[in-house]
Write an enzyme that holds these catalytic residues in place. Sequence first.
Site, short mmCIF file in Angstrom:
data_model
loop_
_atom_site.label_atom_id
_atom_site.label_comp_id
_atom_site.label_asym_id
_atom_site.label_seq_id
_atom_site.Cartn_x
_atom_site.Cartn_y
_atom_site.Cartn_z
N CYS A 120 -9.93 -21.74 -22.62
CA CYS A 120 -8.66 -22.49 -22.48
C CYS A 120 -8.71 -24.30 -22.63
O CYS A 120 -9.89 -24.57 -23.22
CB CYS A 120 -8.77 -22.73 -20.56
SG CYS A 120 -6.87 -22.83 -20.39
N CYS A 122 -6.82 -27.05 -20.77
CA CYS A 122 -6.90 -28.11 -20.03
C CYS A 122 -7.90 -28.34 -19.38
O CYS A 122 -8.04 -29.82 -19.39
CB CYS A 122 -6.55 -27.46 -18.52
SG CYS A 122 -7.69 -26.46 -17.46
N CYS A 130 -3.03 -27.15 -20.84
CA CYS A 130 -3.59 -25.96 -20.88
C CYS A 130 -2.86 -25.08 -22.52
O CYS A 130 -2.98 -24.57 -23.13
CB CYS A 130 -3.67 -24.26 -20.11
SG CYS A 130 -4.18 -24.25 -18.95
N LYS A 195 -2.61 -14.25 -13.49
CA LYS A 195 -3.04 -16.24 -13.24
C LYS A 195 -1.92 -15.91 -12.65
O LYS A 195 -1.61 -16.39 -13.37
CB LYS A 195 -3.93 -16.03 -14.59
CG LYS A 195 -4.11 -17.49 -13.85
CD LYS A 195 -4.95 -18.49 -15.03
CE LYS A 195 -5.38 -19.76 -14.50
NZ LYS A 195 -6.25 -21.03 -15.59
N ARG A 205 -10.20 -28.00 -10.07
CA ARG A 205 -9.56 -29.40 -10.98
C ARG A 205 -10.62 -30.04 -10.77
O ARG A 205 -10.85 -31.35 -11.77
CB ARG A 205 -8.23 -29.43 -10.69
CG ARG A 205 -7.54 -28.43 -11.21
CD ARG A 205 -5.78 -28.10 -10.68
NE ARG A 205 -5.46 -27.28 -10.94
CZ ARG A 205 -4.08 -26.69 -11.18
NH1 ARG A 205 -3.69 -27.26 -10.77
NH2 ARG A 205 -4.13 -26.10 -11.70
N ARG A 217 1.49 -26.49 -13.66
CA ARG A 217 1.26 -25.09 -14.46
C ARG A 217 2.88 -24.20 -14.45
O ARG A 217 1.81 -22.58 -14.80
CB ARG A 217 0.44 -24.88 -13.82
CG ARG A 217 -1.34 -26.30 -14.53
CD ARG A 217 -2.31 -25.41 -15.23
NE ARG A 217 -3.64 -25.61 -14.95
CZ ARG A 217 -4.08 -26.78 -15.60
NH1 ARG A 217 -3.17 -27.32 -15.89
NH2 ARG A 217 -5.20 -27.76 -15.62
N GLU A 233 2.19 -8.86 -16.60
CA GLU A 233 1.87 -9.30 -17.55
C GLU A 233 -0.03 -8.45 -18.48
O GLU A 233 -0.45 -8.58 -19.16
CB GLU A 233 0.46 -10.41 -17.18
CG GLU A 233 2.23 -11.12 -17.08
CD GLU A 233 1.53 -11.89 -18.23
OE1 GLU A 233 1.01 -12.17 -19.29
OE2 GLU A 233 2.50 -13.45 -18.33
N LYS A 248 -6.07 -13.31 -10.30
CA LYS A 248 -6.25 -14.61 -10.10
C LYS A 248 -5.80 -15.76 -9.40
O LYS A 248 -4.74 -15.46 -10.06
CB LYS A 248 -7.18 -15.64 -11.30
CG LYS A 248 -7.46 -17.15 -11.23
CD LYS A 248 -8.07 -17.27 -12.00
CE LYS A 248 -8.84 -18.96 -12.40
NZ LYS A 248 -8.00 -20.05 -12.96
N SER A 274 -11.68 -21.01 -6.60
CA SER A 274 -12.71 -22.58 -6.06
C SER A 274 -11.98 -22.73 -4.48
O SER A 274 -12.92 -22.96 -3.48
CB SER A 274 -12.10 -23.68 -6.71
OG SER A 274 -10.73 -23.85 -7.36
N TYR A 313 -18.35 -18.21 -7.05
CA TYR A 313 -19.31 -19.40 -6.56
C TYR A 313 -20.41 -18.39 -6.18
O TYR A 313 -21.80 -19.11 -6.30
CB TYR A 313 -18.50 -20.26 -6.41
CG TYR A 313 -17.54 -20.99 -7.56
CD1 TYR A 313 -17.52 -21.11 -8.74
CD2 TYR A 313 -15.97 -20.55 -7.41
CE1 TYR A 313 -16.44 -21.85 -9.48
CE2 TYR A 313 -15.03 -20.54 -8.20
CZ TYR A 313 -15.82 -21.33 -9.89
OH TYR A 313 -14.34 -21.44 -10.19
C1 PBG Z 1 -8.31 -23.03 -16.73
C2 PBG Z 1 -8.96 -22.92 -15.14
C3 PBG Z 1 -8.40 -23.15 -14.07
C4 PBG Z 1 -9.56 -22.34 -13.14
C5 PBG Z 1 -10.40 -21.22 -14.31
N1 PBG Z 1 -9.70 -21.32 -15.43
C6 PBG Z 1 -8.00 -24.04 -13.40
C7 PBG Z 1 -6.05 -24.05 -13.62
O1 PBG Z 1 -5.40 -23.21 -14.34
O2 PBG Z 1 -5.54 -25.40 -13.11
C8 PBG Z 1 -9.86 -22.19 -11.52
C9 PBG Z 1 -10.84 -21.56 -11.48
C10 PBG Z 1 -11.31 -21.32 -9.87
O3 PBG Z 1 -10.16 -21.94 -8.94
O4 PBG Z 1 -12.30 -21.52 -9.67
N2 PBG Z 1 -6.92 -23.02 -17.10
#
Ligand code: PBG
Length: 324
Positions: A120, A122, A130, A195, A205, A217, A233, A248, A274, A313
């Site tokens: 990615c 970002c 991204c 996603k 972030r 986004r 998708e 996700k 996260s 995690y």
């Molecule tokens: C990057 C990405 C993100 C996450 C994984 N890859 C963040 C986003 O899309 O802003 C999030 C993972 C997480 O929150 O644990 N594109």
Amino acid sequence: MPYPLHRYRRLRKSARMRDMVRETVLQPSDFIYPLFVTGGEKVENPVEAMPGVYQLSVDRVREEAEKALSLGVPSVLLFGIPSYKDKKGSSAYDPNEPVQEAVKVLKESCPELVVITDVCLCEYTSHGHCGVVEQGKVLNDPTLEILIETALSHARAGADIVAPSDMMDGRVQAIREGLDKKGYSEVAILSYAAKYSSSFYGPFREAAGSSPEFGDRKTYQMDPANAREALKEVVSDVEEGADMVMVKPALSYLDVIRRVNEEVNVPVAAYNVSGEYSMIKAASQNGWLEEKPAVLEMLASIKRAGADLILTYYALQAARWLKE
Ligand code: PBG
């Protein structure tokens, strides 16, 4: 007339009995452990919004990966904290940046570890989006070229699987063709297929330093209200060559995980993101929830919904708890 003929409590009467009839069993090999790689040596920068999670230098990433393997967790997913950012995200495909270096070190020191890299932009762009931005818009097709370069740089370093998380249209096909053309047909693709544009990415972030400088986004990530669209998708990504697909976040999207599981014949991964980690962590630290059973229940629910693999995690901690 189910009762009194049927008494469901018969099969719940002892721990052994419950073990026998349990439908969903978690194991360490279900987990993929996400890690944030930064430059330097012996670096462990705590991520404030994710207690227990750190930005780690390559030497420390290697130690974490060794722990993972010894606990039976087969795989890590690497995110990079680059040494520089620019408009195009060039550090994403720079062979001397932390992710590329970590992949090399990991494949040398733990060859059996399955190394996955997040593909990615970002974390690498100055604007935090991204993809390539022009006049406030994230451009799809020009971004594909950079994603191919990024995936190739990870493949050259030795990555087993690349995981595009940008949500540009056509990236799986572009990356598959790009890899095959350069002789990396054995590198697999785990596509972040469904996603969502989720508020549960907040703590990530901070960890990855990847907040968008302007806007959000929503023009590339999916609307949380949509499930049918997730199937579209996912099906396109499989047609484009994805070896595995991901949903996700996980917890607010268990219905989507189930539908994806029934729709495609490739392994389904779910990202316990996260914000989901931090919610449980914060509640446990306040004494409001008991961490171990809450985490194991959460992970089992993701597997029960239909995930074959869970990115979390909590991977190492959960693997330890499962061994107790
Ligand atoms: C990057 C990405 C993100 C996450 C994984 N890859 C963040 C986003 O899309 O802003 C999030 C993972 C997480 O929150 O644990 N594109």
